[in-house]
Write an enzyme that holds these catalytic residues in place. Sequence first.
Site, PDB file in Angstrom:
ATOM      1  N   ASP A 102       0.871  -1.186   0.000  1.00 28.08           N
ATOM      2  CA  ASP A 102       0.000   0.000   0.000  1.00 28.08           C
ATOM      3  C   ASP A 102       0.906   1.235   0.000  1.00 28.08           C
ATOM      4  OD1 ASP A 102      -3.059   0.808   1.681  1.00 28.08           O
ATOM      5  OD2 ASP A 102      -1.633   2.199   0.810  1.00 28.08           O
TER       6      ASP A 102
ATOM      7  N   ASP B 200      -3.387   2.428  -5.565  1.00 23.01           N
ATOM      8  CA  ASP B 200      -2.097   2.401  -4.852  1.00 23.01           C
ATOM      9  C   ASP B 200      -1.939   1.140  -3.994  1.00 23.01           C
ATOM     10  OD1 ASP B 200      -3.760   2.911  -2.665  1.00 23.01           O
ATOM     11  OD2 ASP B 200      -2.301   4.256  -1.737  1.00 23.01           O
ATOM     12  N   GLU B 201      -2.571   0.063  -4.413  1.00 20.31           N
ATOM     13  CA  GLU B 201      -2.644  -1.119  -3.563  1.00 20.31           C
ATOM     14  C   GLU B 201      -2.632  -2.406  -4.388  1.00 20.31           C
ATOM     15  OE1 GLU B 201      -5.947  -2.531  -0.573  1.00 20.31           O
ATOM     16  OE2 GLU B 201      -6.099  -0.394  -0.997  1.00 20.31           O
TER      17      GLU B 201
HETATM   18  P1  TTP Z   1      -5.404   5.397   0.823  1.00 20.96           P
HETATM   19  O1  TTP Z   1      -4.421   4.293   0.605  1.00 20.96           O
HETATM   20  O2  TTP Z   1      -6.581   5.126   1.686  1.00 20.96           O
HETATM   21  O3  TTP Z   1      -4.690   6.684   1.451  1.00 20.96           O
HETATM   22  P2  TTP Z   1      -3.269   7.317   1.175  1.00 20.96           P
HETATM   23  O4  TTP Z   1      -2.450   6.516   0.214  1.00 20.96           O
HETATM   24  O5  TTP Z   1      -3.464   8.751   0.787  1.00 20.96           O
HETATM   25  O6  TTP Z   1      -2.624   7.331   2.616  1.00 20.96           O
HETATM   26  P3  TTP Z   1      -1.990   6.118   3.467  1.00 20.96           P
HETATM   27  O7  TTP Z   1      -0.551   6.494   3.618  1.00 20.96           O
HETATM   28  O8  TTP Z   1      -2.734   6.134   4.746  1.00 20.96           O
HETATM   29  O9  TTP Z   1      -2.165   4.849   2.679  1.00 20.96           O
HETATM   30  O10 TTP Z   1      -5.970   5.890  -0.564  1.00 20.96           O
HETATM   31  C1  TTP Z   1      -5.175   5.944  -1.748  1.00 20.96           C
HETATM   32  C2  TTP Z   1      -5.513   7.175  -2.558  1.00 20.96           C
HETATM   33  O11 TTP Z   1      -6.903   7.168  -2.886  1.00 20.96           O
HETATM   34  C3  TTP Z   1      -5.270   8.475  -1.816  1.00 20.96           C
HETATM   35  O12 TTP Z   1      -3.944   8.957  -1.975  1.00 20.96           O
HETATM   36  C4  TTP Z   1      -6.302   9.391  -2.400  1.00 20.96           C
HETATM   37  C5  TTP Z   1      -7.431   8.491  -2.831  1.00 20.96           C
HETATM   38  N1  TTP Z   1      -8.547   8.614  -1.875  1.00 20.96           N
HETATM   39  C6  TTP Z   1      -9.564   9.536  -2.136  1.00 20.96           C
HETATM   40  O13 TTP Z   1      -9.531  10.220  -3.171  1.00 20.96           O
HETATM   41  N2  TTP Z   1     -10.592   9.661  -1.234  1.00 20.96           N
HETATM   42  C7  TTP Z   1     -10.648   8.940  -0.078  1.00 20.96           C
HETATM   43  O14 TTP Z   1     -11.608   9.092   0.718  1.00 20.96           O
HETATM   44  C8  TTP Z   1      -9.601   7.985   0.184  1.00 20.96           C
HETATM   45  C9  TTP Z   1      -9.626   7.177   1.473  1.00 20.96           C
HETATM   46  C10 TTP Z   1      -8.584   7.874  -0.721  1.00 20.96           C
HETATM   47 CA    CA Z   2      -2.180   4.242   0.463  1.00 22.35          CA
END
Ligand code: TTP
Ligand code: CA
Length: 360
Positions: free
Chosen positions: A4, A104-105
């Site tokens: 992730d 991103d996963e």
């Molecule tokens: P996430 O993996 O949930 O968040 P992140 O990568 O920003 O942070 P973390 O370090 O905690 O993993 O989500 C991936 C991407 O998806 C994030 O960069 C932006 C998008 N996203 C949105 O647009 N709206 C949302 O509500 C969420 C949770 C994510």
């Molecule tokens: Ca993430």
Amino acid sequence: MHVDLDYFYAQCEENRSPNIRGKPVVVCVYSGRTEESGVVSTSNYLARKYGVKAGIPITRAKKLLESAGAVFLPMNRPLYEQVSERIMEILRGHGDAFEKVGIDEAYLDISTKADSSFEQARNIAGEVKRQILTEEQITGSIGIAPNKLVAKIASDERKPDGLTMVRPEEVSSFLAQLPASRIPGVGKKVEDKLDQMHVKTIAQLLTLSPTILVETFGRSLGGYLFRAARGEDDETVKERKQPTQLSRIATLKRDTSDVGEILPLLGELANSVIAKLKEKRMTCESVAIIAILNDLSIHTKSKTLEQPSSDEKIIMDAAQGLMKEFLKSMPAAIIRRTGVRVSALSKPTGQTDISNFMKV
Ligand code: TTP
Ligand code: CA
């Protein structure tokens, strides 16, 4: 292995504009209604220290970050998708099987590549992190475990730039200490119900019988919670199919039936869909427009192309033509949101496609 990427959209923005590093960075989805209306898509870890996270209104984020020298940027999806696509290619190369589950996963089955050794798995994870960092300047967090469920929970354990390995004999003790909300799929509603049952941690969840769980949450979710609390999961890592359609939708600056106000936005959305199609090296055979009216009713109008295409002019003309037809057929329609969808997608296979040989 579950990978992730950290604060993904915001990290992409930091790489594009290194001068914003060290400042709180907030990526925003502007609704376009007023200058400030919309929500936070994500933020970097510095901004999160101020309480700014995904989903909160931009106005609230601005208040929380007042005089913190924060940077607010509009979401730039095509950029994040390009970075994502390149990173996914890196990841794919490290797995026996690969499954992208979001921008991103991804999950990787590395059982064979690691020769079933957790020590070897740790080396692979280190190599994955190093490669993503040197090639794309992006950090990610990785979980390694005997199955997908525990790997996902583990990747969330040390963020950012984390690596958490849970060996089979460590699964129970690893899970026991965690809040039940760390189980994927346990959102606010389930968490509240568990709260009422005085269950906060996974250790406490273990005390609920399957009967109680099924009575409270139904057969499917109840059964899942029972197994998840025990770290049980036998899902395989499997490649997802290519999408069969792509769409983009956005809100107009104001509700309108004026074609002159609608076409520019529709054009932008069409361009974004076309770019995505080209990036995936796919063609579409059907183009549709979506119109959501001020009474929130949803209307679509579609057209089949003469042949599969990813041509800008053909798709743009089709979308704009459909919108003009729609407005003519419903002169009283006042549009609030509009969108473009392409479907019947395929990947031209070129010389290897038997139909091409048949034509010669
Ligand atoms: P996430 O993996 O949930 O968040 P992140 O990568 O920003 O942070 P973390 O370090 O905690 O993993 O989500 C991936 C991407 O998806 C994030 O960069 C932006 C998008 N996203 C949105 O647009 N709206 C949302 O509500 C969420 C949770 C994510
Ligand atoms: Ca993430």
